[in-house]
Design a protein around this motif. Structure first.
Motif, PDB file in Angstrom:
ATOM      1  N   LEU A   1       0.822  -1.207   0.000  1.00  0.00           N
ATOM      2  CA  LEU A   1       0.000   0.000   0.000  1.00  0.00           C
ATOM      3  C   LEU A   1       0.856   1.257   0.000  1.00  0.00           C
ATOM      4  CD1 LEU A   1      -2.760  -1.131   2.524  1.00  0.00           C
ATOM      5  CD2 LEU A   1      -3.003  -0.838   0.049  1.00  0.00           C
ATOM      6  N   GLY A   2       1.994   1.225   0.683  1.00  0.00           N
ATOM      7  CA  GLY A   2       2.900   2.373   0.653  1.00  0.00           C
ATOM      8  C   GLY A   2       3.359   2.686  -0.754  1.00  0.00           C
ATOM      9  N   ALA A   3       3.721   1.633  -1.499  1.00  0.00           N
ATOM     10  CA  ALA A   3       4.124   1.829  -2.895  1.00  0.00           C
ATOM     11  C   ALA A   3       2.962   2.352  -3.731  1.00  0.00           C
ATOM     12  CB  ALA A   3       4.634   0.507  -3.481  1.00  0.00           C
ATOM     13  N   ALA A   4       1.766   1.817  -3.502  1.00  0.00           N
ATOM     14  CA  ALA A   4       0.604   2.233  -4.288  1.00  0.00           C
ATOM     15  C   ALA A   4       0.284   3.707  -4.068  1.00  0.00           C
ATOM     16  CB  ALA A   4      -0.605   1.373  -3.912  1.00  0.00           C
ATOM     17  N   PHE A   5       0.441   4.186  -2.855  1.00  0.00           N
ATOM     18  CA  PHE A   5       0.119   5.584  -2.566  1.00  0.00           C
ATOM     19  C   PHE A   5       1.237   6.536  -3.006  1.00  0.00           C
ATOM     20  CE2 PHE A   5      -2.651   3.627   0.784  1.00  0.00           C
ATOM     21  CZ  PHE A   5      -3.845   4.024   0.213  1.00  0.00           C
ATOM     22  N   LEU A   6       2.487   6.089  -2.950  1.00  0.00           N
ATOM     23  CA  LEU A   6       3.601   6.977  -3.272  1.00  0.00           C
ATOM     24  C   LEU A   6       3.956   6.954  -4.758  1.00  0.00           C
ATOM     25  CD1 LEU A   6       5.359   8.900  -1.635  1.00  0.00           C
ATOM     26  CD2 LEU A   6       7.052   7.066  -1.390  1.00  0.00           C
ATOM     27  N   LEU A   7       3.644   5.859  -5.432  1.00  0.00           N
ATOM     28  CA  LEU A   7       4.018   5.698  -6.833  1.00  0.00           C
ATOM     29  C   LEU A   7       3.468   6.802  -7.741  1.00  0.00           C
ATOM     30  CD1 LEU A   7       5.783   3.582  -8.250  1.00  0.00           C
ATOM     31  CD2 LEU A   7       3.702   2.358  -8.876  1.00  0.00           C
ATOM     32  N   PRO A   8       2.191   7.177  -7.624  1.00  0.00           N
ATOM     33  CA  PRO A   8       1.669   8.221  -8.519  1.00  0.00           C
ATOM     34  C   PRO A   8       2.335   9.581  -8.309  1.00  0.00           C
ATOM     35  CG  PRO A   8      -0.121   6.986  -7.500  1.00  0.00           C
ATOM     36  CD  PRO A   8       1.126   6.610  -6.770  1.00  0.00           C
ATOM     37  N   LEU A   9       2.974   9.788  -7.180  1.00  0.00           N
ATOM     38  CA  LEU A   9       3.594  11.072  -6.881  1.00  0.00           C
ATOM     39  C   LEU A   9       5.070  11.114  -7.261  1.00  0.00           C
ATOM     40  CD1 LEU A   9       2.071  11.572  -3.294  1.00  0.00           C
ATOM     41  CD2 LEU A   9       1.150  12.361  -5.493  1.00  0.00           C
ATOM     42  N   THR A  10       5.574  10.019  -7.803  1.00  0.00           N
ATOM     43  CA  THR A  10       6.998   9.908  -8.097  1.00  0.00           C
ATOM     44  C   THR A  10       7.216   9.739  -9.587  1.00  0.00           C
ATOM     45  OG1 THR A  10       7.307   8.803  -5.960  1.00  0.00           O
ATOM     46  CG2 THR A  10       9.121   8.665  -7.531  1.00  0.00           C
ATOM     47  N   SER A  11       8.210  10.440 -10.121  1.00  0.00           N
ATOM     48  CA  SER A  11       8.530  10.321 -11.536  1.00  0.00           C
ATOM     49  C   SER A  11       9.001   8.897 -11.852  1.00  0.00           C
ATOM     50  CB  SER A  11       9.641  11.316 -11.902  1.00  0.00           C
ATOM     51  OG  SER A  11      10.108  11.093 -13.215  1.00  0.00           O
ATOM     52  N   PRO A  12       8.508   8.296 -12.951  1.00  0.00           N
ATOM     53  CA  PRO A  12       8.894   6.913 -13.283  1.00  0.00           C
ATOM     54  C   PRO A  12      10.397   6.706 -13.401  1.00  0.00           C
ATOM     55  CG  PRO A  12       7.037   7.603 -14.621  1.00  0.00           C
ATOM     56  CD  PRO A  12       7.514   8.826 -13.889  1.00  0.00           C
TER      57      PRO A  12
ATOM     58  N   SER B   1     -10.451  -3.176   9.948  1.00  0.00           N
ATOM     59  CA  SER B   1      -9.210  -3.711   9.389  1.00  0.00           C
ATOM     60  C   SER B   1      -8.804  -2.981   8.117  1.00  0.00           C
ATOM     61  CB  SER B   1      -9.347  -5.210   9.118  1.00  0.00           C
ATOM     62  OG  SER B   1     -10.394  -5.468   8.197  1.00  0.00           O
ATOM     63  N   VAL B   2      -9.773  -2.669   7.259  1.00  0.00           N
ATOM     64  CA  VAL B   2      -9.465  -1.947   6.016  1.00  0.00           C
ATOM     65  C   VAL B   2      -8.953  -0.544   6.330  1.00  0.00           C
ATOM     66  CG1 VAL B   2     -10.439  -0.958   3.912  1.00  0.00           C
ATOM     67  CG2 VAL B   2     -11.058  -3.288   4.596  1.00  0.00           C
ATOM     68  N   SER B   3      -9.594   0.129   7.269  1.00  0.00           N
ATOM     69  CA  SER B   3      -9.164   1.485   7.641  1.00  0.00           C
ATOM     70  C   SER B   3      -7.756   1.470   8.223  1.00  0.00           C
ATOM     71  CB  SER B   3     -10.143   2.087   8.654  1.00  0.00           C
ATOM     72  OG  SER B   3     -11.434   2.203   8.103  1.00  0.00           O
ATOM     73  N   LEU B   4      -7.471   0.471   9.066  1.00  0.00           N
ATOM     74  CA  LEU B   4      -6.144   0.370   9.660  1.00  0.00           C
ATOM     75  C   LEU B   4      -5.082   0.121   8.600  1.00  0.00           C
ATOM     76  CD1 LEU B   4      -6.935  -1.714  12.869  1.00  0.00           C
ATOM     77  CD2 LEU B   4      -5.967   0.593  12.818  1.00  0.00           C
ATOM     78  N   LEU B   5      -5.378  -0.732   7.614  1.00  0.00           N
ATOM     79  CA  LEU B   5      -4.413  -1.005   6.549  1.00  0.00           C
ATOM     80  C   LEU B   5      -4.160   0.232   5.697  1.00  0.00           C
ATOM     81  CD1 LEU B   5      -5.395  -4.599   5.329  1.00  0.00           C
ATOM     82  CD2 LEU B   5      -3.226  -3.888   6.348  1.00  0.00           C
ATOM     83  N   VAL B   6      -5.228   0.943   5.359  1.00  0.00           N
ATOM     84  CA  VAL B   6      -5.058   2.167   4.563  1.00  0.00           C
ATOM     85  C   VAL B   6      -4.235   3.188   5.345  1.00  0.00           C
ATOM     86  CG1 VAL B   6      -6.271   4.142   3.561  1.00  0.00           C
ATOM     87  CG2 VAL B   6      -7.144   1.823   3.203  1.00  0.00           C
ATOM     88  N   TYR B   7      -4.560   3.342   6.619  1.00  0.00           N
ATOM     89  CA  TYR B   7      -3.791   4.280   7.450  1.00  0.00           C
ATOM     90  C   TYR B   7      -2.324   3.866   7.515  1.00  0.00           C
ATOM     91  CZ  TYR B   7      -2.066   6.832  11.457  1.00  0.00           C
ATOM     92  OH  TYR B   7      -1.303   7.643  12.264  1.00  0.00           O
ATOM     93  N   LEU B   8      -2.079   2.584   7.725  1.00  0.00           N
ATOM     94  CA  LEU B   8      -0.706   2.095   7.822  1.00  0.00           C
ATOM     95  C   LEU B   8       0.058   2.340   6.525  1.00  0.00           C
ATOM     96  CD1 LEU B   8       1.084   0.533   9.885  1.00  0.00           C
ATOM     97  CD2 LEU B   8       0.425  -1.562   8.683  1.00  0.00           C
ATOM     98  N   GLY B   9      -0.614   2.193   5.396  1.00  0.00           N
ATOM     99  CA  GLY B   9       0.056   2.415   4.116  1.00  0.00           C
ATOM    100  C   GLY B   9       0.325   3.873   3.818  1.00  0.00           C
ATOM    101  N   VAL B  10      -0.573   4.768   4.268  1.00  0.00           N
ATOM    102  CA  VAL B  10      -0.444   6.187   3.932  1.00  0.00           C
ATOM    103  C   VAL B  10       0.489   6.928   4.894  1.00  0.00           C
ATOM    104  CG1 VAL B  10      -1.672   8.378   3.721  1.00  0.00           C
ATOM    105  CG2 VAL B  10      -2.702   6.299   2.826  1.00  0.00           C
ATOM    106  N   VAL B  11       0.186   6.857   6.193  1.00  0.00           N
ATOM    107  CA  VAL B  11       0.863   7.744   7.153  1.00  0.00           C
ATOM    108  C   VAL B  11       2.210   7.212   7.624  1.00  0.00           C
ATOM    109  CG1 VAL B  11       0.640   8.980   9.340  1.00  0.00           C
ATOM    110  CG2 VAL B  11      -1.336   8.752   7.827  1.00  0.00           C
ATOM    111  N   PRO B  12       2.267   6.053   8.315  1.00  0.00           N
ATOM    112  CA  PRO B  12       3.569   5.607   8.804  1.00  0.00           C
ATOM    113  C   PRO B  12       4.467   5.024   7.711  1.00  0.00           C
ATOM    114  CG  PRO B  12       1.751   4.571  10.021  1.00  0.00           C
ATOM    115  CD  PRO B  12       1.190   5.167   8.770  1.00  0.00           C
ATOM    116  N   THR B  13       3.934   4.891   6.479  1.00  0.00           N
ATOM    117  CA  THR B  13       4.738   4.280   5.410  1.00  0.00           C
ATOM    118  C   THR B  13       5.042   5.293   4.312  1.00  0.00           C
ATOM    119  OG1 THR B  13       3.658   2.162   5.909  1.00  0.00           O
ATOM    120  CG2 THR B  13       4.915   2.299   3.866  1.00  0.00           C
TER     121      THR B  13
END
Length: 303
Positions: free
Chosen positions: A48-59, A213-225
């Motif tokens: 999830l960290g990669a999924a959220f950060l990937l669109p913001l990063t140049s290929p 569980s879904v909210s916790l996973l999304v939070y874990l992927g966005v904020v601490p990751t």
């Protein structure tokens, strides 16, 4: 890449530490509510960290290479070891051992492999942070903590030390190869997720589907990751590795305050002093050199 001042880089690490301070609690809640084990949580965190950060990063910045592979493998090792330590010994013991050992490993490795001297200000900040960590945790660590089997189990302590060594290694390696921080973060997440996927999927990596569980996973992927590691790798382009690890110890103070504000936990007066020392240590690397320079300027004007 825009220029980054040491002071702003210190703020970046402080924000990352505050975000990381919530990661252990989120992982422990996922063990209980999502039916996930440490491997599963680490896998989802990086995916999830990669999924959220990937669109913001140049290929062009996250193309696979040897450096990214090393960082990703190291991240997979230390993150999984940390969550496994939580499962064995609880959040308190895992966090204390991991965070206490990390700056020591980093300081030693920084001197041996990078030639970075700790300096007087760095030594003062490191000692202040370790004293704060001892005060914060002394007498306040519960016997097992969330998700733990009890106390300072040898297996949990060993896993926490492995996590600290892995974190220090990634910090030192990223400091040496600091030209592409965004690529290091995204590439590290992707490689880490790929490394963990076979092990996680073999045991069933799907969480129990619920809003919690879904909210916790999304939070874990966005904020601490995504957020925290993006700032962390960016700060390593400017700050010495040991400075980054010392400022990161603010994570313990953030986790303690989160426990007080959200979970009704109570801290002793000594623990509050420990929180204050940890927060003081976070600003020392940027404040003390400025104070020293100002003192030298005053002496030169008077002479």
């Amino acid at each position: 890449m825009t220029d980054l001042s040491p002071r702003r880089a210190t703020v970046y690490v402080a924000i990352a530490a505050a975000a990381w301070g919530t990661g252990g609690a989120a992982g422990a809640l996922l063990f209980a509510s999502g039916g996930l084990d440490p491997l599963d949580v680490s896998f989802w965190r990086y995916l999830l960290g990669a999924a959220f950060l990937l669109p913001l990063t140049s290929p062009r910045l996250w193309r696979p290479n040897g450096r990214v592979a090393v960082v990703g493998l190291g991240m997979a090792v230390y993150q999984t070891a940390y969550f496994a330590a939580i499962a064995e010994s609880g959040v308190a013991v895992a966090t204390v051992v991991t965070m206490g050992a990390t700056p020591l490993f980093t300081a030693l490795g920084s001197r041996l492999f990078l030639g970075e001297r700790l300096g007087r200000a760095g030594l003062v900040a490191l000692l202040t942070a370790l004293a704060g960590l001892l005060l914060l945790t002394g007498g306040n660590a519960p016997a097992g903590g969330a998700g733990g089997s009890g106390g300072g189990a040898p297996a949990g302590v060993g896993l926490a030390l492995l996590s600290a060594a892995g974190y220090a290694a990634v910090t030192l390696f990223s400091r040496r190869h600091r030209d592409e921080p965004e690529g290091m973060a995204v590439g590290g997440f992707v490689v880490g997720a790929v490394c963990l996927a076979p092990l996680a999927l073999a045991g069933g990596a799907l969480p129990q589907v619920s809003w919690e569980s879904v909210s916790l996973l999304v939070y874990l992927g966005v904020v601490p990751t995504a957020l925290a590691y993006g700032l962390f790798f960016r700060a390593l382009t400017v700050l010495p590795a040991t400075t980054v690890s010392v400022v990161s110890l603010g994570e313990a103070a953030g986790a303690a305050m989160l426990g007080v504000s959200l979970f009704g936990e109570r801290l002793t007066p000594a623990a509050w002093i420990g929180c204050a020392l940890l927060l003081l240590a976070m600003v020392m690397p940027s404040v003390l050199p400025s104070v020293a320079r100002a003192a030298r300027r005053r002496r030169s004007r008077l002479s």
